[in-house]
Design a protein around this motif. Structure first.
Motif, PDB file in Angstrom:
ATOM      1  N   THR A   1       0.490  -1.415   0.194  1.00 26.05           N
ATOM      2  CA  THR A   1      -0.122   0.059  -0.105  1.00 26.05           C
ATOM      3  C   THR A   1       1.067   1.269  -0.027  1.00 26.05           C
ATOM      4  OG1 THR A   1      -1.898  -1.435   1.060  1.00 26.05           O
ATOM      5  CG2 THR A   1      -1.731   1.436   0.893  1.00 26.05           C
ATOM      6  N   ASP A   2       0.864   2.004  -0.595  1.00 27.70           N
ATOM      7  CA  ASP A   2       1.413   3.430  -1.576  1.00 27.70           C
ATOM      8  C   ASP A   2       1.503   3.814  -0.020  1.00 27.70           C
ATOM      9  OD1 ASP A   2       1.929   3.041  -3.467  1.00 27.70           O
ATOM     10  OD2 ASP A   2      -0.581   3.979  -4.030  1.00 27.70           O
ATOM     11  N   GLY A   3       3.356   4.130   0.884  1.00 28.47           N
ATOM     12  CA  GLY A   3       3.067   4.931   1.768  1.00 28.47           C
ATOM     13  C   GLY A   3       2.802   4.161   3.361  1.00 28.47           C
ATOM     14  N   ASP A   4       2.754   2.836   3.013  1.00 28.39           N
ATOM     15  CA  ASP A   4       3.281   2.159   3.930  1.00 28.39           C
ATOM     16  C   ASP A   4       3.951   0.495   4.653  1.00 28.39           C
ATOM     17  OD1 ASP A   4       1.735   0.410   6.825  1.00 28.39           O
ATOM     18  OD2 ASP A   4       0.546  -0.606   5.787  1.00 28.39           O
ATOM     19  N   GLY A   5       5.155   1.454   3.459  1.00 28.79           N
ATOM     20  CA  GLY A   5       6.490   0.294   3.535  1.00 28.79           C
ATOM     21  C   GLY A   5       6.790  -0.464   2.089  1.00 28.79           C
ATOM     22  N   ILE A   6       8.296  -0.595   1.618  1.00 28.81           N
ATOM     23  CA  ILE A   6       8.341  -1.494   0.934  1.00 28.81           C
ATOM     24  C   ILE A   6       8.435  -2.872   0.494  1.00 28.81           C
ATOM     25  CG2 ILE A   6       9.762   0.169   0.249  1.00 28.81           C
ATOM     26  CD1 ILE A   6      12.313  -1.845   1.447  1.00 28.81           C
ATOM     27  N   VAL A   7       7.739  -3.692  -0.191  1.00 29.77           N
ATOM     28  CA  VAL A   7       7.797  -4.771  -1.075  1.00 29.77           C
ATOM     29  C   VAL A   7       8.808  -5.507   0.460  1.00 29.77           C
ATOM     30  CG1 VAL A   7       6.957  -5.377  -2.876  1.00 29.77           C
ATOM     31  CG2 VAL A   7       9.779  -5.627  -2.444  1.00 29.77           C
ATOM     32  N   PHE A   8       8.124  -6.817   1.415  1.00 31.86           N
ATOM     33  CA  PHE A   8       9.127  -8.000   1.975  1.00 31.86           C
ATOM     34  C   PHE A   8       9.940  -6.625   3.493  1.00 31.86           C
ATOM     35  CE2 PHE A   8       9.128 -10.548  -1.597  1.00 31.86           C
ATOM     36  CZ  PHE A   8       8.410 -11.036  -1.353  1.00 31.86           C
ATOM     37  N   HIS A   9       8.982  -5.966   3.605  1.00 30.34           N
ATOM     38  CA  HIS A   9       9.708  -5.057   4.666  1.00 30.34           C
ATOM     39  C   HIS A   9       7.844  -4.321   5.278  1.00 30.34           C
ATOM     40  CE1 HIS A   9      13.489  -4.446   2.316  1.00 30.34           C
ATOM     41  NE2 HIS A   9      13.708  -4.162   3.922  1.00 30.34           N
ATOM     42  N   PRO A  10       8.468  -4.354   6.757  1.00 28.45           N
ATOM     43  CA  PRO A  10       7.703  -4.231   7.579  1.00 28.45           C
ATOM     44  C   PRO A  10       6.716  -2.586   7.608  1.00 28.45           C
ATOM     45  CG  PRO A  10       9.337  -4.013   8.866  1.00 28.45           C
ATOM     46  CD  PRO A  10       9.663  -3.883   7.505  1.00 28.45           C
ATOM     47  N   ARG A  11       5.483  -2.723   7.439  1.00 26.52           N
ATOM     48  CA  ARG A  11       4.146  -1.656   7.217  1.00 26.52           C
ATOM     49  C   ARG A  11       4.374  -1.028   9.124  1.00 26.52           C
ATOM     50  NH1 ARG A  11      -1.396  -5.204   6.337  1.00 26.52           N
ATOM     51  NH2 ARG A  11      -1.750  -2.730   6.051  1.00 26.52           N
ATOM     52  N   SER A  12       3.637  -0.248   9.276  1.00 26.84           N
ATOM     53  CA  SER A  12       3.481   0.453  10.437  1.00 26.84           C
ATOM     54  C   SER A  12       2.988   0.606  11.321  1.00 26.84           C
ATOM     55  CB  SER A  12       2.655   1.950   9.946  1.00 26.84           C
ATOM     56  OG  SER A  12       2.839   2.648   9.412  1.00 26.84           O
ATOM     57  N   ALA A  13       2.001  -1.047  11.350  1.00 26.97           N
ATOM     58  CA  ALA A  13       1.619  -2.346  12.044  1.00 26.97           C
ATOM     59  C   ALA A  13       2.640  -2.576  12.804  1.00 26.97           C
ATOM     60  CB  ALA A  13       0.183  -2.989  11.776  1.00 26.97           C
ATOM     61  N   GLY A  14       3.410  -3.244  11.979  1.00 23.51           N
ATOM     62  CA  GLY A  14       4.777  -3.962  12.105  1.00 23.51           C
ATOM     63  C   GLY A  14       5.979  -3.144  13.635  1.00 23.51           C
ATOM     64  N   MET A  15       6.070  -1.564  12.784  1.00 27.82           N
ATOM     65  CA  MET A  15       6.858  -0.842  14.003  1.00 27.82           C
ATOM     66  C   MET A  15       6.359  -0.876  14.578  1.00 27.82           C
ATOM     67  SD  MET A  15       9.769   0.221  11.836  1.00 27.82           S
ATOM     68  CE  MET A  15      10.029  -0.597  10.269  1.00 27.82           C
ATOM     69  N   GLN A  16       4.588   0.096  15.167  1.00 28.99           N
ATOM     70  CA  GLN A  16       3.996  -0.261  15.910  1.00 28.99           C
ATOM     71  C   GLN A  16       4.335  -1.538  17.179  1.00 28.99           C
ATOM     72  OE1 GLN A  16      -0.115   0.886  14.824  1.00 28.99           O
ATOM     73  NE2 GLN A  16       0.677   2.372  13.992  1.00 28.99           N
ATOM     74  N   ALA A  17       4.112  -2.579  16.651  1.00 29.70           N
ATOM     75  CA  ALA A  17       4.185  -3.574  17.236  1.00 29.70           C
ATOM     76  C   ALA A  17       5.700  -3.526  18.314  1.00 29.70           C
ATOM     77  CB  ALA A  17       4.400  -5.490  16.669  1.00 29.70           C
ATOM     78  N   VAL A  18       6.889  -3.449  16.842  1.00 33.17           N
ATOM     79  CA  VAL A  18       8.325  -3.728  17.694  1.00 33.17           C
ATOM     80  C   VAL A  18       8.347  -2.541  18.679  1.00 33.17           C
ATOM     81  CG1 VAL A  18      10.543  -3.707  17.361  1.00 33.17           C
ATOM     82  CG2 VAL A  18       9.485  -4.539  15.221  1.00 33.17           C
ATOM     83  N   ALA A  19       7.904  -1.432  18.273  1.00 32.81           N
ATOM     84  CA  ALA A  19       7.723  -0.097  19.348  1.00 32.81           C
ATOM     85  C   ALA A  19       7.484  -1.036  20.960  1.00 32.81           C
ATOM     86  CB  ALA A  19       7.521   0.965  19.097  1.00 32.81           C
ATOM     87  N   ALA A  20       6.601  -1.152  20.783  1.00 29.84           N
ATOM     88  CA  ALA A  20       5.804  -1.751  22.178  1.00 29.84           C
ATOM     89  C   ALA A  20       6.467  -3.218  22.560  1.00 29.84           C
ATOM     90  CB  ALA A  20       4.087  -2.280  21.236  1.00 29.84           C
ATOM     91  N   GLU A  21       6.850  -4.211  22.285  1.00 34.05           N
ATOM     92  CA  GLU A  21       7.466  -4.614  22.505  1.00 34.05           C
ATOM     93  C   GLU A  21       8.706  -5.013  23.244  1.00 34.05           C
ATOM     94  OE1 GLU A  21       7.642  -9.378  23.589  1.00 34.05           O
ATOM     95  OE2 GLU A  21       6.398  -7.735  22.803  1.00 34.05           O
ATOM     96  N   VAL A  22       9.746  -3.687  22.289  1.00 35.67           N
ATOM     97  CA  VAL A  22      10.752  -3.417  22.826  1.00 35.67           C
ATOM     98  C   VAL A  22      10.545  -2.287  24.582  1.00 35.67           C
ATOM     99  CG1 VAL A  22      13.013  -1.430  23.072  1.00 35.67           C
ATOM    100  CG2 VAL A  22      12.182  -2.835  20.811  1.00 35.67           C
ATOM    101  N   ALA A  23       9.442  -1.291  23.836  1.00 34.27           N
ATOM    102  CA  ALA A  23       9.009  -1.032  25.183  1.00 34.27           C
ATOM    103  C   ALA A  23       9.343  -1.997  26.133  1.00 34.27           C
ATOM    104  CB  ALA A  23       8.522  -0.209  25.041  1.00 34.27           C
ATOM    105  N   ARG A  24       8.136  -2.975  26.495  1.00 32.26           N
ATOM    106  CA  ARG A  24       8.177  -3.928  27.632  1.00 32.26           C
ATOM    107  C   ARG A  24       9.072  -4.878  27.947  1.00 32.26           C
ATOM    108  NH1 ARG A  24       7.985  -8.977  28.533  1.00 32.26           N
ATOM    109  NH2 ARG A  24       8.557  -9.690  26.476  1.00 32.26           N
ATOM    110  N   SER A  25      10.106  -4.856  27.027  1.00 37.67           N
ATOM    111  CA  SER A  25      11.510  -5.158  27.057  1.00 37.67           C
ATOM    112  C   SER A  25      12.190  -4.165  28.021  1.00 37.67           C
ATOM    113  CB  SER A  25      12.324  -5.935  26.326  1.00 37.67           C
ATOM    114  OG  SER A  25      11.324  -6.220  25.796  1.00 37.67           O
ATOM    115  N   LEU A  26      11.864  -3.156  27.921  1.00 36.18           N
ATOM    116  CA  LEU A  26      12.969  -2.350  28.732  1.00 36.18           C
ATOM    117  C   LEU A  26      12.255  -2.094  30.691  1.00 36.18           C
ATOM    118  CD1 LEU A  26      13.583   0.290  26.072  1.00 36.18           C
ATOM    119  CD2 LEU A  26      15.314  -1.742  26.591  1.00 36.18           C
TER     120      LEU A  26
END
Length: 290
Positions: A265-290
């Motif tokens: 989807t235009d503006g939501d990442g390139i092929v075989f790479h994270p979407r915005s939803a993936g970025m939000q998920a990683v940020a939440a998991e790293v924050a939880r780990s910290l």
């Protein structure tokens, strides 16, 4: 939403990999233990605000709008997971993640164009996150090319070339973590893994891997996860695994996908790479780990 498709998965992958790596690295770019995250917890009071984010395109977020124009050749997003983490935790972020980065380019830079990522570190740095490894030895690009070609080609790569590459990645990442500790001895450091690309079973058109090669593709993803976990253990730093967390959010998961396949989807990442939803998920998991 406007969808765009540009041919077969292999062609799309090649375009994306060339785009994110042409100015940043001599290796191609990706992508993730069923190993669970092992993070040494700390209280917020122990965590200072000087945060440096190091990594490749899975940290930088190419194609996710709005784009960071400060260093355009790195294809960073202003809403990648390091930015989301910094906003949520009130951290002062220096984001030097760069699409196409390898452990070598993170340490030494790329010519006069891109400085070494480790140059952003200092003795006053309080938090460092590192997400890297998939570009070393061309791991993900080789995986995509071989496994989209034929099952026999995929199996040959997985059995014959990949073990040596994965061993090299583990050593390289452990060495880089050691360099980070030397430059920022008081910083809390976390190594962050990759989001899942292939589903737990089966395959789909967006993944571009035939059913008979899908298990071998999963073996490589798991192998990278294990290599990173071993590097973190060797360097005595926490490893934040995203593999289990992203189960059910792979390329084939439709609206629940955290990563793009051969269609974006235009503006939501390139092929075989994270979407915005993936970025939000990683940020939440790293924050939880910290």
């Amino acid at each position: 939403m406007t969808l765009r498709r540009a041919g077969a998965a292999l062609t799309l992958a090649a375009v994306a990999l060339v785009m994110v790596s042409a100015c940043t690295s001599t290796a191609s770019d990706p992508e993730p233990a069923e190993t669970t995250a092992s993070a040494a917890p700390s209280t917020p009071a122990e965590l200072g605000t000087a945060y440096v984010a190091l990594g490749d395109s899975y940290s930088a977020g190419p194609g996710i709008q709005p784009a960071d124009t400060e260093q355009p050749q790195c294809f960073r997003s202003e809403t990648n997971w390091p930015n989301l983490l910094a906003d949520a935790e009130g951290l002062d972020l220096a984001d030097v993640s760069c699409s196409g980065a390898t452990t070598e380019s993170a340490l030494d830079g790329v010519g006069n164009e891109i400085p070494a990522q480790l140059d952003a570190l200092g003795e006053d740095t309080s938090l460092v996150t590192l997400g890297i490894g998939g570009n070393d030895g061309g791991l993900f690009s080789s995986l995509i090319q071989s496994c989209a070609t034929a099952a026999a080609t995929c199996q040959q790569y997985v059995d014959q070339q990949a073990p040596e590459v994965l061993s090299m990645i583990s050593t390289n990442v452990a060495d880089l973590l050691g360099q980070i500790a030397e430059r920022s001895p008081d910083a809390q450091v976390a190594l962050v893994g990759y989001l899942r690309l292939a589903p737990q079973t089966g395959t789909c058109e967006l993944l571009g891997v035939p059913a008979e090669a899908a298990d071998d593709a999963r073996r490589i993803e798991q192998g990278l996860e294990d290599a990173l976990a071993a590097a973190a253990t060797s360097a005595d730093v926490p490893f934040v695994s995203m593999r289990e967390v992203s189960t059910g959010h792979d390329v084939c998961a439709g609206d629940e996908a955290w990563v793009n396949g051969a269609q974006v989807t235009d503006g939501d990442g390139i092929v075989f790479h994270p979407r915005s939803a993936g970025m939000q998920a990683v940020a939440a998991e790293v924050a939880r780990s910290l």
